[in-house]
Design a protein around this motif. Structure first.
Motif, short mmCIF file in Angstrom:
data_model
loop_
_atom_site.label_atom_id
_atom_site.label_comp_id
_atom_site.label_asym_id
_atom_site.label_seq_id
_atom_site.Cartn_x
_atom_site.Cartn_y
_atom_site.Cartn_z
N PRO A 90 0.81 -1.22 0.00
CA PRO A 90 0.00 0.00 0.00
C PRO A 90 0.84 1.27 0.00
O PRO A 90 2.04 1.25 0.27
CB PRO A 90 -0.81 -0.11 1.29
N ASP A 91 0.18 2.34 -0.28
CA ASP A 91 0.80 3.66 -0.27
C ASP A 91 1.19 4.06 1.16
O ASP A 91 0.40 3.87 2.09
CB ASP A 91 -0.20 4.66 -0.85
N VAL A 92 2.38 4.56 1.31
CA VAL A 92 2.88 4.96 2.64
C VAL A 92 1.97 6.01 3.27
O VAL A 92 1.69 5.94 4.47
CB VAL A 92 4.34 5.48 2.53
N ASP A 93 1.51 6.98 2.50
CA ASP A 93 0.65 8.03 3.06
C ASP A 93 -0.64 7.45 3.62
O ASP A 93 -1.13 7.92 4.65
CB ASP A 93 0.34 9.10 2.01
N ASP A 94 -1.20 6.41 2.98
CA ASP A 94 -2.41 5.75 3.52
C ASP A 94 -2.12 5.09 4.86
O ASP A 94 -2.90 5.19 5.80
CB ASP A 94 -2.92 4.69 2.54
N MET A 95 -0.97 4.43 4.96
CA MET A 95 -0.62 3.76 6.21
C MET A 95 -0.44 4.78 7.34
O MET A 95 -0.95 4.58 8.43
CB MET A 95 0.68 2.96 6.04
N VAL A 96 0.29 5.84 7.05
CA VAL A 96 0.56 6.86 8.06
C VAL A 96 -0.73 7.52 8.52
O VAL A 96 -0.93 7.76 9.70
CB VAL A 96 1.59 7.88 7.52
N ALA A 97 -1.62 7.81 7.59
CA ALA A 97 -2.88 8.48 7.93
C ALA A 97 -3.72 7.64 8.89
O ALA A 97 -4.42 8.18 9.75
CB ALA A 97 -3.68 8.77 6.66
N HIS A 98 -3.64 6.32 8.77
CA HIS A 98 -4.44 5.43 9.63
C HIS A 98 -3.75 5.06 10.93
O HIS A 98 -4.33 4.38 11.76
CB HIS A 98 -4.81 4.17 8.85
N ALA A 99 -2.53 5.51 11.11
CA ALA A 99 -1.80 5.17 12.32
C ALA A 99 -2.16 6.05 13.50
O ALA A 99 -1.86 5.74 14.64
CB ALA A 99 -0.29 5.27 12.06
N ARG A 100 -2.78 7.15 13.23
CA ARG A 100 -3.08 8.12 14.29
C ARG A 100 -4.34 7.80 15.03
O ARG A 100 -5.19 7.13 14.69
CB ARG A 100 -3.15 9.51 13.69
#
Length: 88
Positions: free
Chosen positions: A78-88
């Motif tokens: 997956p896209d890194v930005d998608d992963m980071v956005a869901h980590a919060r």
């Protein structure tokens, strides 16, 4: 890695190979994150990352939040930005 670090995420990989083989693999691919060994595929089984044959591993990405809940799960890369956005 910078995006992960800014989001407070510690990436790591899980692979069924033995720890002894990981060192050469990590060096060859220049990984800058830990690679854990899962020889009995217990982690892969728990995270539904086994292929239908029960042995092969399907690349899967999970973000486990600080409270232990799954913030993101997807097979593939997956896209890194998608992963980071869901980590919060």
């Amino acid at each position: 890695m910078t995006k992960f670090q800014k989001a407070g995420i510690q990436p790591f990989g899980v692979n069924p190979a033995a720890v002894t083989s990981h060192a050469a693999y990590v060096k060859k691919l220049r990984f800058n994150f830990p690679l854990l060994s899962d020889p009995d595929r217990a982690i892969a089984r728990a995270y539904h990352a086994l292929k239908d044959d029960g042995q092969g591993i399907q690349r899967s990405v999970y973000v486990v939040k600080r409270d232990g809940t799954i913030g993101f799960a997807q097979r593939g890369s997956p896209d890194v930005d998608d992963m980071v956005a869901h980590a919060r």
